[in-house]
Scaffold this motif. Structure first.
Motif, PDB file in Angstrom:
ATOM      1  N   ALA A  21      -7.213   7.931  -2.787  1.00 31.48           N
ATOM      2  CA  ALA A  21      -7.565   8.035  -1.372  1.00 31.48           C
ATOM      3  C   ALA A  21      -6.850   6.980  -0.545  1.00 31.48           C
ATOM      4  O   ALA A  21      -6.409   5.940  -1.052  1.00 31.48           O
ATOM      5  N   ALA A  22      -6.731   7.268   0.747  1.00 31.61           N
ATOM      6  CA  ALA A  22      -6.276   6.261   1.705  1.00 31.61           C
ATOM      7  C   ALA A  22      -7.445   5.323   2.003  1.00 31.61           C
ATOM      8  O   ALA A  22      -8.591   5.761   2.020  1.00 31.61           O
ATOM      9  N   PRO A  23      -7.165   4.028   2.256  1.00 23.92           N
ATOM     10  CA  PRO A  23      -5.867   3.372   2.263  1.00 23.92           C
ATOM     11  C   PRO A  23      -5.422   2.838   0.893  1.00 23.92           C
ATOM     12  O   PRO A  23      -4.341   2.271   0.784  1.00 23.92           O
ATOM     13  N   ASP A  24      -6.259   3.023  -0.138  1.00 25.94           N
ATOM     14  CA  ASP A  24      -5.954   2.427  -1.443  1.00 25.94           C
ATOM     15  C   ASP A  24      -4.636   2.937  -2.020  1.00 25.94           C
ATOM     16  O   ASP A  24      -3.847   2.156  -2.564  1.00 25.94           O
ATOM     17  N   GLU A  25      -4.402   4.244  -1.912  1.00 30.63           N
ATOM     18  CA  GLU A  25      -3.182   4.803  -2.508  1.00 30.63           C
ATOM     19  C   GLU A  25      -1.935   4.171  -1.900  1.00 30.63           C
ATOM     20  O   GLU A  25      -1.015   3.771  -2.618  1.00 30.63           O
ATOM     21  N   GLY A  26      -1.905   4.050  -0.569  1.00 31.52           N
ATOM     22  CA  GLY A  26      -0.762   3.416   0.081  1.00 31.52           C
ATOM     23  C   GLY A  26      -0.648   1.942  -0.234  1.00 31.52           C
ATOM     24  O   GLY A  26       0.465   1.411  -0.422  1.00 31.52           O
ATOM     25  N   ASN A  27      -1.772   1.269  -0.324  1.00 31.91           N
ATOM     26  CA  ASN A  27      -1.758  -0.155  -0.647  1.00 31.91           C
ATOM     27  C   ASN A  27      -1.290  -0.392  -2.075  1.00 31.91           C
ATOM     28  O   ASN A  27      -0.546  -1.346  -2.349  1.00 31.91           O
ATOM     29  N   MET A  28      -1.709   0.465  -3.002  1.00 35.62           N
ATOM     30  CA  MET A  28      -1.251   0.331  -4.383  1.00 35.62           C
ATOM     31  C   MET A  28       0.261   0.545  -4.463  1.00 35.62           C
ATOM     32  O   MET A  28       0.960  -0.160  -5.203  1.00 35.62           O
ATOM     33  N   TYR A  29       0.751   1.501  -3.706  1.00 39.24           N
ATOM     34  CA  TYR A  29       2.190   1.776  -3.707  1.00 39.24           C
ATOM     35  C   TYR A  29       2.957   0.563  -3.189  1.00 39.24           C
ATOM     36  O   TYR A  29       3.963   0.146  -3.782  1.00 39.24           O
ATOM     37  N   LEU A  30       2.490  -0.021  -2.082  1.00 38.30           N
ATOM     38  CA  LEU A  30       3.170  -1.177  -1.509  1.00 38.30           C
ATOM     39  C   LEU A  30       3.169  -2.353  -2.475  1.00 38.30           C
ATOM     40  O   LEU A  30       4.216  -2.981  -2.715  1.00 38.30           O
ATOM     41  N   LEU A  31       2.016  -2.677  -3.056  1.00 31.00           N
ATOM     42  CA  LEU A  31       1.947  -3.812  -3.971  1.00 31.00           C
ATOM     43  C   LEU A  31       2.804  -3.565  -5.210  1.00 31.00           C
ATOM     44  O   LEU A  31       3.434  -4.489  -5.737  1.00 31.00           O
ATOM     45  N   GLY A  32       2.835  -2.326  -5.658  1.00 33.00           N
ATOM     46  CA  GLY A  32       3.674  -2.016  -6.799  1.00 33.00           C
ATOM     47  C   GLY A  32       5.148  -2.244  -6.517  1.00 33.00           C
ATOM     48  O   GLY A  32       5.929  -2.557  -7.422  1.00 33.00           O
ATOM     49  N   LYS A  46       0.211  -9.015  -8.466  1.00 37.10           N
ATOM     50  CA  LYS A  46      -0.160  -7.735  -9.068  1.00 37.10           C
ATOM     51  C   LYS A  46      -1.346  -7.896 -10.013  1.00 37.10           C
ATOM     52  O   LYS A  46      -2.268  -7.071 -10.028  1.00 37.10           O
ATOM     53  N   ALA A  47      -1.331  -8.964 -10.809  1.00 35.96           N
ATOM     54  CA  ALA A  47      -2.416  -9.186 -11.764  1.00 35.96           C
ATOM     55  C   ALA A  47      -3.734  -9.443 -11.043  1.00 35.96           C
ATOM     56  O   ALA A  47      -4.790  -8.979 -11.481  1.00 35.96           O
ATOM     57  N   ARG A  48      -3.664 -10.165  -9.939  1.00 36.33           N
ATOM     58  CA  ARG A  48      -4.887 -10.549  -9.235  1.00 36.33           C
ATOM     59  C   ARG A  48      -5.404  -9.475  -8.293  1.00 36.33           C
ATOM     60  O   ARG A  48      -6.620  -9.232  -8.221  1.00 36.33           O
ATOM     61  N   PHE A  49      -4.496  -8.818  -7.552  1.00 34.36           N
ATOM     62  CA  PHE A  49      -4.931  -7.895  -6.505  1.00 34.36           C
ATOM     63  C   PHE A  49      -4.719  -6.421  -6.863  1.00 34.36           C
ATOM     64  O   PHE A  49      -5.555  -5.579  -6.541  1.00 34.36           O
ATOM     65  N   LEU A  50      -3.602  -6.094  -7.509  1.00 35.53           N
ATOM     66  CA  LEU A  50      -3.306  -4.692  -7.789  1.00 35.53           C
ATOM     67  C   LEU A  50      -4.082  -4.159  -8.986  1.00 35.53           C
ATOM     68  O   LEU A  50      -4.584  -3.025  -8.947  1.00 35.53           O
ATOM     69  N   LYS A  51      -4.188  -4.941 -10.041  1.00 37.31           N
ATOM     70  CA  LYS A  51      -4.808  -4.457 -11.280  1.00 37.31           C
ATOM     71  C   LYS A  51      -6.216  -3.898 -11.055  1.00 37.31           C
ATOM     72  O   LYS A  51      -6.519  -2.788 -11.510  1.00 37.31           O
ATOM     73  N   PRO A  52      -7.116  -4.628 -10.352  1.00 34.61           N
ATOM     74  CA  PRO A  52      -8.452  -4.058 -10.147  1.00 34.61           C
ATOM     75  C   PRO A  52      -8.448  -2.795  -9.292  1.00 34.61           C
ATOM     76  O   PRO A  52      -9.344  -1.952  -9.435  1.00 34.61           O
ATOM     77  N   MET A  53      -7.436  -2.637  -8.429  1.00 34.02           N
ATOM     78  CA  MET A  53      -7.338  -1.408  -7.647  1.00 34.02           C
ATOM     79  C   MET A  53      -6.923  -0.246  -8.536  1.00 34.02           C
ATOM     80  O   MET A  53      -7.485   0.849  -8.458  1.00 34.02           O
ATOM     81  N   LEU A  54      -5.933  -0.477  -9.403  1.00 32.22           N
ATOM     82  CA  LEU A  54      -5.493   0.563 -10.319  1.00 32.22           C
ATOM     83  C   LEU A  54      -6.616   1.010 -11.245  1.00 32.22           C
ATOM     84  O   LEU A  54      -6.705   2.186 -11.620  1.00 32.22           O
ATOM     85  N   GLU A  55      -7.465   0.071 -11.602  1.00 36.27           N
ATOM     86  CA  GLU A  55      -8.575   0.369 -12.512  1.00 36.27           C
ATOM     87  C   GLU A  55      -9.767   0.991 -11.797  1.00 36.27           C
ATOM     88  O   GLU A  55     -10.777   1.310 -12.431  1.00 36.27           O
ATOM     89  N   LYS A  74     -12.607  -5.118  -1.493  1.00 31.84           N
ATOM     90  CA  LYS A  74     -12.450  -6.374  -2.227  1.00 31.84           C
ATOM     91  C   LYS A  74     -11.054  -6.966  -2.085  1.00 31.84           C
ATOM     92  O   LYS A  74     -10.840  -8.126  -2.413  1.00 31.84           O
ATOM     93  N   VAL A  75     -10.111  -6.150  -1.635  1.00 32.99           N
ATOM     94  CA  VAL A  75      -8.731  -6.592  -1.440  1.00 32.99           C
ATOM     95  C   VAL A  75      -8.307  -6.255  -0.015  1.00 32.99           C
ATOM     96  O   VAL A  75      -8.559  -5.143   0.461  1.00 32.99           O
ATOM     97  N   GLY A  76      -7.679  -7.208   0.667  1.00 32.91           N
ATOM     98  CA  GLY A  76      -7.189  -6.958   2.005  1.00 32.91           C
ATOM     99  C   GLY A  76      -5.717  -7.304   2.132  1.00 32.91           C
ATOM    100  O   GLY A  76      -5.239  -8.250   1.500  1.00 32.91           O
ATOM    101  N   ILE A  77      -4.987  -6.516   2.918  1.00 37.30           N
ATOM    102  CA  ILE A  77      -3.616  -6.832   3.301  1.00 37.30           C
ATOM    103  C   ILE A  77      -3.631  -7.059   4.808  1.00 37.30           C
ATOM    104  O   ILE A  77      -3.893  -6.127   5.573  1.00 37.30           O
ATOM    105  N   VAL A  78      -3.401  -8.289   5.213  1.00 38.76           N
ATOM    106  CA  VAL A  78      -3.501  -8.677   6.623  1.00 38.76           C
ATOM    107  C   VAL A  78      -2.107  -8.829   7.207  1.00 38.76           C
ATOM    108  O   VAL A  78      -1.261  -9.533   6.647  1.00 38.76           O
ATOM    109  N   MET A  79      -1.882  -8.210   8.352  1.00 39.56           N
ATOM    110  CA  MET A  79      -0.595  -8.319   9.031  1.00 39.56           C
ATOM    111  C   MET A  79      -0.780  -9.177  10.278  1.00 39.56           C
ATOM    112  O   MET A  79      -1.704  -8.964  11.074  1.00 39.56           O
ATOM    113  N   ALA A  80       0.072 -10.184  10.433  1.00 41.20           N
ATOM    114  CA  ALA A  80      -0.017 -11.109  11.564  1.00 41.20           C
ATOM    115  C   ALA A  80       1.385 -11.560  11.954  1.00 41.20           C
ATOM    116  O   ALA A  80       2.337 -11.410  11.184  1.00 41.20           O
ATOM    117  N   LYS A  81       1.494 -12.121  13.153  1.00 39.89           N
ATOM    118  CA  LYS A  81       2.791 -12.532  13.683  1.00 39.89           C
ATOM    119  C   LYS A  81       2.961 -14.032  13.510  1.00 39.89           C
ATOM    120  O   LYS A  81       2.223 -14.834  14.069  1.00 39.89           O
TER     121      LYS A  81
END
Length: 394
Positions: free
Chosen positions: A93-104, A112-121, A173-180
């Protein structure tokens, strides 16, 4: 991969298992009281993912840690979309699928070990903090208007601002924050919940399939360790495109599955329901709507597959992504609208998922770029290409 090659046998097999799982194990939950206005509860998500894990279809687009081709992903995500709960259940599902793709694609091994692995699981949901409140002149369809700031303080970045329409922020549990930052837009990985990140409210929106809904979020002096920057300072917009171009396409895939299911329901209704001495489907006004649905479904499927093939070659541009998002979202909305119309009063009730599919796809025409923004981008390309042609002609 050559677009002409199409999906692999492995992709077809995974998609078949996902479709069987969604139809047989997930669809019975569609009337579960834990499906609320702001999406399915975390309890329900966990229950569905446990079933998917046991069935061997959790995170099926990244089996054994390797991402399938986008032509294979198209099959898998269309199958998952056959129920509004399907993408959540199998973790596409969105947004997890897109976030997993980006982190990958861009995260470091440690990230990846800290943030991506628990999402993949399937143990952690995520949120992508980019869009900002329009009343404050913040970033929406134009990310260059970003107001959220990031300043370096020792070995930490300090982030301040407000974000809007942040899907899944509540419970993530995981956030990707965009800032300037001084170097331009940057991205940061954070654990959630986190001090300084506060959900002001979860908005009441027309759609209701995504866990956590869509929130307004305040970031108040959020201190993020420097090693949690994603990529390098100033690479935020480049990384956003790595994520958003495929994400627009995978939205199309998921909602194509939902439109197909709605059409199945409307077709069954029209074939069983009689009026004026014959089944509804035998009345041209109804039968022709269902015929138009088949045409739109096939055209949307072909557009998705074409774009997925281009993406697999590495040649996907903004124009291809925009054309596909516009064509598919508009076609799927026509399908959903006709399904409601064919079913009459029943179509606007919660007795089937048709009315929800209508609401969800209506929202899809806006998120990841409204139709009009994509058309504006394409119009600029038309003008630019014309100018190039004129110059070449002398």
């Amino acid at each position: 991969m050559n677009p002409a090659q199409g999906p692999s046998e492995r992709g077809r097999e995974i998609a078949a298992r996902v479709e069987a799982f969604v139809r047989e194990a997930v669809s019975p939950y569609e009337r579960d009281p834990r499906c609320g206005a702001h999406g399915p509860s975390d309890e329900l998500v966990d229950e569905l993912r446990a079933k998917a894990r046991a069935a061997g279809v959790l995170t099926p687009h990244i089996p054994d840690g390797g991402h399938l081709s986008h032509q294979d992903v198209a099959l898998v995500l269309r199958a998952a979309g056959l129920s509004p709960l399907g993408p959540v259940a199998v973790n596409v599902a969105a947004p997890d699928e897109g976030n997993m793709y980006l982190l990958g694609k861009v995260a470091s091994a440690e990230q990846k070990a800290r943030f991506l692995k628990p999402m993949l699981e399937g143990r952690a949901r995520s949120a992508f903090f980019m869009t900002e409140p329009s009343e404050e002149g913040g970033a929406g369809s134009d990310p260059s208007m970003m107001k959220t700031t990031a300043g370096l303080d020792g070995n930490h970045w300090v982030v301040n601002g407000r974000k809007a329409f942040i899907t899944g922020a509540e419970g993530a549990k995981v956030g990707i924050v965009m800032a300037k930052s001084d170097d331009g837009a940057s991205m940061f990985l954070v654990d959630l919940p986190m001090e300084g990140i506060r959900i002001e409210r979860v908005l009441d929106t027309i759609d209701s399939s995504m866990p956590g809904g869509h929130a307004i979020v305040t970031l108040d002096n959020v201190r993020i360790p420097a090693d949690q920057m994603l990529g390098q300072a100033g690479e935020g917009f480049k990384m956003a495109q790595i994520r958003l171009a495929p994400a627009r396409l995978t939205h199309c895939m998921r909602w194509w599955g939902a439109a197909r299911r709605a059409n199945e329901i409307a077709t069954a209704y029209a074939c069983k329901r009689h009026a004026f001495g014959k089944p509804l489907v035998d009345h041209e006004g109804v039968g022709f709507m269902l015929a138009d649905n088949l045409i739109d479904l096939k055209q949307a499927e072909l557009m998705i597959d074409w774009c997925a093939g281009v993406l697999d070659t590495g040649d996907l541009g903004v124009a291809e992504s925009s054309m596909t998002k516009v064509a598919v979202s508009e076609a799927l909305f026509r399908i959903a609208d006709r399904c409601v119309q064919v079913m009459g009063g029943t179509g606007v009730t919660g007795d089937t998922i048709v009315e929800q599919v209508f609401r969800e796809i209506r929202a899809f025409r806006i998120y990841d770029g409204p139709t009009e923004v994509h058309k504006w981008s394409l119009a600029k390309k038309v003008k630019r290409d014309w100018a190039v042609g004129q110059a070449a002609a002398g």
